[in-house]
Design an enzyme around this catalytic site. Structure first.
Site, PDB file in Angstrom:
ATOM      1  N   ILE A  29      23.585  85.644  52.177  1.00 12.29           N
ATOM      2  CA  ILE A  29      22.674  85.704  51.030  1.00 12.29           C
ATOM      3  C   ILE A  29      21.650  86.808  51.289  1.00 12.29           C
ATOM      4  O   ILE A  29      20.567  86.553  51.795  1.00 12.29           O
ATOM      5  CB  ILE A  29      22.014  84.330  50.748  1.00 12.29           C
ATOM      6  N   ARG A  75      30.536  64.646  59.064  1.00 12.31           N
ATOM      7  CA  ARG A  75      30.174  63.464  59.841  1.00 12.31           C
ATOM      8  C   ARG A  75      31.092  62.276  59.593  1.00 12.31           C
ATOM      9  O   ARG A  75      31.330  61.487  60.506  1.00 12.31           O
ATOM     10  CB  ARG A  75      28.710  63.099  59.554  1.00 12.31           C
ATOM     11  N   ASP A 128      30.800  70.389  62.648  1.00  8.63           N
ATOM     12  CA  ASP A 128      29.408  70.758  62.939  1.00  8.63           C
ATOM     13  C   ASP A 128      28.928  70.201  64.269  1.00  8.63           C
ATOM     14  O   ASP A 128      27.891  69.525  64.345  1.00  8.63           O
ATOM     15  CB  ASP A 128      28.506  70.293  61.788  1.00  8.63           C
ATOM     16  N   LYS A 179      27.364  81.313  54.586  1.00  7.14           N
ATOM     17  CA  LYS A 179      26.514  81.400  53.382  1.00  7.14           C
ATOM     18  C   LYS A 179      25.684  82.684  53.372  1.00  7.14           C
ATOM     19  O   LYS A 179      24.453  82.650  53.354  1.00  7.14           O
ATOM     20  CB  LYS A 179      25.587  80.189  53.253  1.00  7.14           C
ATOM     21  N   LYS A 229      36.217  74.220  59.221  1.00  8.54           N
ATOM     22  CA  LYS A 229      34.997  74.939  58.827  1.00  8.54           C
ATOM     23  C   LYS A 229      34.007  74.905  59.980  1.00  8.54           C
ATOM     24  O   LYS A 229      33.762  73.850  60.563  1.00  8.54           O
ATOM     25  CB  LYS A 229      34.392  74.284  57.582  1.00  8.54           C
ATOM     26  N   THR A 230      33.484  76.089  60.292  1.00  2.00           N
ATOM     27  CA  THR A 230      32.512  76.196  61.386  1.00  2.00           C
ATOM     28  C   THR A 230      31.139  76.596  60.853  1.00  2.00           C
ATOM     29  O   THR A 230      31.015  77.198  59.777  1.00  2.00           O
ATOM     30  CB  THR A 230      32.941  77.305  62.380  1.00  2.00           C
ATOM     31  N   ASN A 250      23.863  95.910  52.023  1.00  2.00           N
ATOM     32  CA  ASN A 250      23.839  96.635  53.292  1.00  2.00           C
ATOM     33  C   ASN A 250      23.678  95.688  54.484  1.00  2.00           C
ATOM     34  O   ASN A 250      24.267  95.898  55.542  1.00  2.00           O
ATOM     35  CB  ASN A 250      22.683  97.652  53.253  1.00  2.00           C
ATOM     36  N   THR A 251      22.906  94.643  54.287  1.00  4.15           N
ATOM     37  CA  THR A 251      22.690  93.682  55.378  1.00  4.15           C
ATOM     38  C   THR A 251      23.911  92.787  55.574  1.00  4.15           C
ATOM     39  O   THR A 251      24.360  92.574  56.709  1.00  4.15           O
ATOM     40  CB  THR A 251      21.432  92.820  55.080  1.00  4.15           C
TER      41      THR A 251
HETATM   42  O1  S5P Z   1      26.620  72.142  48.888  1.00  6.18           O
HETATM   43  C1  S5P Z   1      26.984  72.102  50.053  1.00  6.18           C
HETATM   44  C2  S5P Z   1      27.683  73.178  50.640  1.00  6.18           C
HETATM   45  C3  S5P Z   1      28.082  73.075  51.955  1.00  6.18           C
HETATM   46  S1  S5P Z   1      29.066  74.347  52.583  1.00  6.18           S
HETATM   47  N1  S5P Z   1      26.744  70.989  50.809  1.00  6.18           N
HETATM   48  C4  S5P Z   1      27.155  70.897  52.120  1.00  6.18           C
HETATM   49  O2  S5P Z   1      26.943  69.849  52.746  1.00  6.18           O
HETATM   50  N2  S5P Z   1      27.785  71.977  52.740  1.00  6.18           N
HETATM   51  C5  S5P Z   1      28.202  71.920  54.158  1.00  6.18           C
HETATM   52  O3  S5P Z   1      29.196  70.903  54.296  1.00  6.18           O
HETATM   53  C6  S5P Z   1      27.121  71.580  55.167  1.00  6.18           C
HETATM   54  O4  S5P Z   1      26.506  72.754  55.675  1.00  6.18           O
HETATM   55  C7  S5P Z   1      27.882  70.837  56.238  1.00  6.18           C
HETATM   56  O5  S5P Z   1      28.446  71.766  57.163  1.00  6.18           O
HETATM   57  C8  S5P Z   1      29.009  70.167  55.503  1.00  6.18           C
HETATM   58  C9  S5P Z   1      28.751  68.709  55.141  1.00  6.18           C
HETATM   59  O6  S5P Z   1      28.718  67.923  56.302  1.00  6.18           O
HETATM   60  P1  S5P Z   1      28.675  66.322  56.240  1.00  6.18           P
HETATM   61  O7  S5P Z   1      28.492  65.926  57.670  1.00  6.18           O
HETATM   62  O8  S5P Z   1      27.529  65.907  55.374  1.00  6.18           O
HETATM   63  O9  S5P Z   1      30.008  65.886  55.679  1.00  6.18           O
END
Ligand code: S5P
Length: 283
Positions: free
Chosen positions: A97, A253, A40, A95, A62-63, A101-102
């Protein structure tokens, strides 16, 4: 009874019918890692640097591609090259949601053209079953370069994870929402690889469970040093996540903010792998 898998990645790779899931398990087995880095960061340079340095130690990157300040087509082609070179899959945490169609347009078109470069995407099932059907249709479309109609081999591999639970405090992704996530996954199992959830889920809807069912569980909110953040994130350790059924641990993080992200990813890899071996009885 718990539905978490006690089979090795190698066995699951052999038995699975979904080509992308097969490949994911093979990568885990070959590289001895179940780590997904949640990259992130907000510049292309940081993203590509992480992908290159951490690539050898991860199964998936994961991006959140929309948080990059300076995204260009070359960012995405470099990321794809790094994914090939280091043998990891790309998971865009979009994600989805919305109505079918969108989401079809969001997945396949627009400025981001996610379907072209992301092996895996995810969606919430708040809109109902139609969102899963719509995304599955995109991946199977005749004109889709990566769909079953065109391309070949690896190019065809695209999959979906259903966001069945969330790690944030007070999450509403519980109960019926989570049960429906499992039901929809079963209905579209050619495209749905599994879930983003805090535990293995097949047991929560036992009546529809099929013989040999093998959904992949990605668990986010994993951190070796912290219990959470000031915005409601709640962490567990790799050991606890894998013990609850995570096949892949997602850490952000905890890795990219560490003084030395390479050392950090190695520590998560070791912790995740030890926990996996313990679960499958391999040590
Ligand atoms: O329930 C969730 C689902 C996701 S995908 N909780 C989350 O934290 N995430 C994602 O996982 C969130 O958008 C972020 O990209 C990552 C967690 O990051 P971290 O820095 O807290 O480990």
């Amino acid at each position: 009874m718990s539905s978490k898998s006690h089979l090795s990645y190698a066995t699951r790779a052999t038995n699975h019918t979904n080509p992308l899931t097969k490949r994911l398990f093979s990568i885990a087995e070959e590289k001895k890692t179940n780590v997904t880095i949640s990259a992130d960061v907000t510049t292309s340079a940081e993203l590509l640097d992480l992908a290159d340095r951490l690539g050898p130690y991860i199964a998936v990157l994961k991006t959140h591609i929309d948080i990059l300040d300076d995204l260009t087509a070359s960012t995405l082609s470099s990321l794809q090259d790094l994914a090939e070179r280091h043998n990891f899959l790309i998971f865009e945490d979009r994600k989805f949601i919305d109505i079918g169609n969108t989401v079809q347009k969001q997945y396949h078109g627009g400025a981001l053209r996610i379907s072209q470069w992301a092996h895996i995407v995810n969606c919430a099932v708040l809109p109902g079953e139609g969102i899963v059907e719509a995304l599955a249709q995109v991946a199977a479309a005749e004109d889709f370069p990566h769909g079953s109609g065109g391309g070949s081999g690896r190019e065809r591999e695209r999959g979906l994870l259903i966001l069945a639970e969330m790690t944030s405090k007070g999450s509403l992704a519980t109960g019926t929402y989570t049960e429906r996530s499992v039901e929809y996954a079963r209905r579209y199992k050619g495209f749905v690889m599994g879930f983003v959830s805090t535990r293995a889920l097949s047991e929560i809807a036992p009546e529809g469970r099929e013989e040999g069912e093998d959904f992949v569980v990605f668990t986010t909110g994993v951190n070796l040093a912290s219990k959470g953040d000031k915005l409601g994130q709640q962490y567990q350790t790799p050991q606890s996540a894998v013990g609850r059924g995570a096949d892949f641990i997602i850490a952000g993080r905890g890795i990219y903010k560490a003084d030395d992200p390479v050392e950090a990813v190695k520590a998560y890899r070791e912790a995740g792998w030890e926990a996996y071996l313990e679960r499958v009885g391999g040590k």
